[in-house]
Design an enzyme around this catalytic site. Structure first.
Site, PDB file in Angstrom:
ATOM      1  N   LYS A  33       0.837  -1.212   0.000  1.00 46.68           N
ATOM      2  CA  LYS A  33       0.000   0.000   0.000  1.00 46.68           C
ATOM      3  C   LYS A  33       0.873   1.265   0.000  1.00 46.68           C
ATOM      4  O   LYS A  33       2.041   1.213   0.401  1.00 46.68           O
ATOM      5  CB  LYS A  33      -0.937  -0.007   1.212  1.00 46.68           C
ATOM      6  CG  LYS A  33      -0.238   0.145   2.547  1.00 46.68           C
ATOM      7  CD  LYS A  33      -1.187  -0.115   3.704  1.00 46.68           C
ATOM      8  CE  LYS A  33      -0.438   0.023   5.022  1.00 46.68           C
ATOM      9  NZ  LYS A  33      -1.185  -0.545   6.153  1.00 46.68           N
ATOM     10  N   TYR A 243      16.718  30.235   3.813  1.00 44.02           N
ATOM     11  CA  TYR A 243      15.605  31.067   4.296  1.00 44.02           C
ATOM     12  C   TYR A 243      15.791  31.432   5.761  1.00 44.02           C
ATOM     13  O   TYR A 243      16.121  30.579   6.577  1.00 44.02           O
ATOM     14  CB  TYR A 243      14.270  30.330   4.143  1.00 44.02           C
ATOM     15  CG  TYR A 243      13.777  30.284   2.720  1.00 44.02           C
ATOM     16  CD1 TYR A 243      13.418  31.446   2.047  1.00 44.02           C
ATOM     17  CD2 TYR A 243      13.657  29.058   2.069  1.00 44.02           C
ATOM     18  CE1 TYR A 243      12.955  31.388   0.744  1.00 44.02           C
ATOM     19  CE2 TYR A 243      13.192  28.999   0.764  1.00 44.02           C
ATOM     20  CZ  TYR A 243      12.841  30.159   0.105  1.00 44.02           C
ATOM     21  OH  TYR A 243      12.384  30.110  -1.180  1.00 44.02           O
TER      22      TYR A 243
HETATM   23  C1  PLP Z   1      -0.426  -1.652   6.790  1.00 44.93           C
HETATM   24  C2  PLP Z   1      -1.051  -2.893   7.254  1.00 44.93           C
HETATM   25  C3  PLP Z   1      -0.273  -4.019   7.584  1.00 44.93           C
HETATM   26  C4  PLP Z   1       1.243  -4.013   7.586  1.00 44.93           C
HETATM   27  O1  PLP Z   1       1.734  -3.508   8.796  1.00 44.93           O
HETATM   28  P1  PLP Z   1       3.317  -3.447   9.092  1.00 44.93           P
HETATM   29  O2  PLP Z   1       3.395  -2.953  10.476  1.00 44.93           O
HETATM   30  O3  PLP Z   1       3.898  -2.472   8.122  1.00 44.93           O
HETATM   31  O4  PLP Z   1       3.848  -4.806   8.884  1.00 44.93           O
HETATM   32  C5  PLP Z   1      -0.933  -5.191   7.919  1.00 44.93           C
HETATM   33  N1  PLP Z   1      -2.288  -5.235   7.949  1.00 44.93           N
HETATM   34  C6  PLP Z   1      -3.051  -4.165   7.665  1.00 44.93           C
HETATM   35  C7  PLP Z   1      -4.527  -4.303   7.731  1.00 44.93           C
HETATM   36  C8  PLP Z   1      -2.467  -2.958   7.319  1.00 44.93           C
HETATM   37  O5  PLP Z   1      -3.235  -1.904   7.051  1.00 44.93           O
END
Ligand code: PLP
Length: 334
Positions: A33, A243
């Site tokens: 994601k 800046y």
């Molecule tokens: C983002 C996410 C994960 C992964 O979590 P990590 O801590 O990065 O391993 C697993 N399950 C769900 C539902 C998520 O949204």
């Protein structure tokens, strides 16, 4: 040009560390994601697939469409569920069930204590009834832990809740669905694993966010961030840089601008607490939209090769540092 390199060996190493915990690479779903936590969706999907990963997790349909050809299953965490040979959809609310199209593969997310997404445990009977009525395919049953990276009993309490949910769903006559609850921290702290899948994000990218008191698997950061030199100035004692002129030159020195700034998703931070690059060089004065100033004349500088140490400096977590990096920065595999 600021650039990002992706270290394939390190990614492979991290996935192997996780597969040692699950017992098999078949049980590892890579979470891709948000542009693969800023690492680059297509690049990371391609590498994961080459390394034998068969399952992926993404945020939405758009991300799924980019990578679907590379995996056996793709779990989409939100959006309307429609029938698909590869994709399944997380069900976050009872309403998601009503909006789903007949024949869609759904993975019922149950809220076992995090109180973010997922149906409540007392809505379970209703959810299962509606999934059957609407002729959806119950492809998975899932939950998410709120404290898998903390000491204490909460993690175990949530695990127990999920066990009772599994029992209820089986008792309702559903079969053949996959069960998963572990994110990176949960699998990294576990010594046995008996579910069907882990959903690993941050661990695969090389960061273990568990406190030191846990027995830690050694993970290796996958992403490094570089910036290229734009201009070099010879500055005199008392000159001020950037800046607001926040940095005052203490003695005659050479200062160069490099092509990375908050417009690229780099953290602007606080100029009174300068960020130290991977090579230990302080960023001088304020970070601009597209530039930082550093006392160096090297053509290319490694700004960061460990997002966890950068996160410490900025008072945040590794996730935020990498995820913020602009998708427009060129990424290449080394
Ligand atoms: C983002 C996410 C994960 C992964 O979590 P990590 O801590 O990065 O391993 C697993 N399950 C769900 C539902 C998520 O949204």
């Amino acid at each position: 040009m600021a650039t990002i390199t992706i270290n394939k060996d390190n990614f492979c190493h991290n996935l192997n560390q996780i597969a040692l915990k699950t017992g098999s690479i078949d049980k590892v779903a890579i979470v891709l994601k948000d542009n693969a936590y800023g690492h680059g969706l297509e690049i990371m999907a391609q590498l994961a697939s080459e390394l034998g990963i068969q399952h992926a997790v993404v945020k939405n349909r758009d991300e799924a469409d980019v990578i679907r050809g590379l995996f056996r299953t793709v779990l989409i965490l939100g959006g309307q569920a429609v029938p698909d040979e590869t994709c399944s959809y997380a069900i976050n609310t009872l309403d998601d069930i009503e909006k789903a199209q007949k024949g869609a593969r759904v993975e019922l997310k149950v809220d076992t204590g995090m109180h973010r997404n997922g149906i409540a445990i007392d809505e379970l009977d209703r959810a299962l009834e509606r999934i059957a009525d609407r002729e959806l395919v119950l492809f998975g049953l899932m939950t998410h832990f709120r404290s898998s990276d903390e000491l204490g009993s909460e993690f175990f309490w949530q695990k127990k809740q999920f066990e009772s949910v599994k029992t209820k769903v089986k008792a309702a006559g559903f079969t053949g669905f996959r069960m998963h609850s572990h994110n990176s921290a949960a699998i990294l702290r576990s010594n046995y694993f008996e579910e069907d899948l882990v959903r690993v994000g941050i661990g695969a990218y090389g960061y273990n966010e568990l406190p030191e008191s846990f027995d830690k698997a050694e993970l290796k950061p996958v992403l490094s961030l570089y910036a290229g030199k734009i201009a070099t100035k010879r500055l005199k004692k008392g000159d001020r840089v950037g800046y607001g002129g926040d940095f005052e030159v203490p003695c005659d020195m050479q200062v160069s601008t490099y092509d990375l700034g908050y417009g690229d998703g780099w953290c602007r931070g606080d100029s009174s607490q300068p960020y130290l690059t991977a090579e230990g060089l302080p960023v001088l004065g304020r970070v601009s939209m597209d530039f930082v100033s550093i006392a160096s004349h090297k053509e290319v500088l490694c700004i960061m090769n460990d997002a966890q140490s950068a996160a410490k400096q900025f008072g945040t977590i590794s996730y935020e540092i990498t995820t913020a990096l602009s998708p427009l920065i060129t990424r290449s595999v080394v």
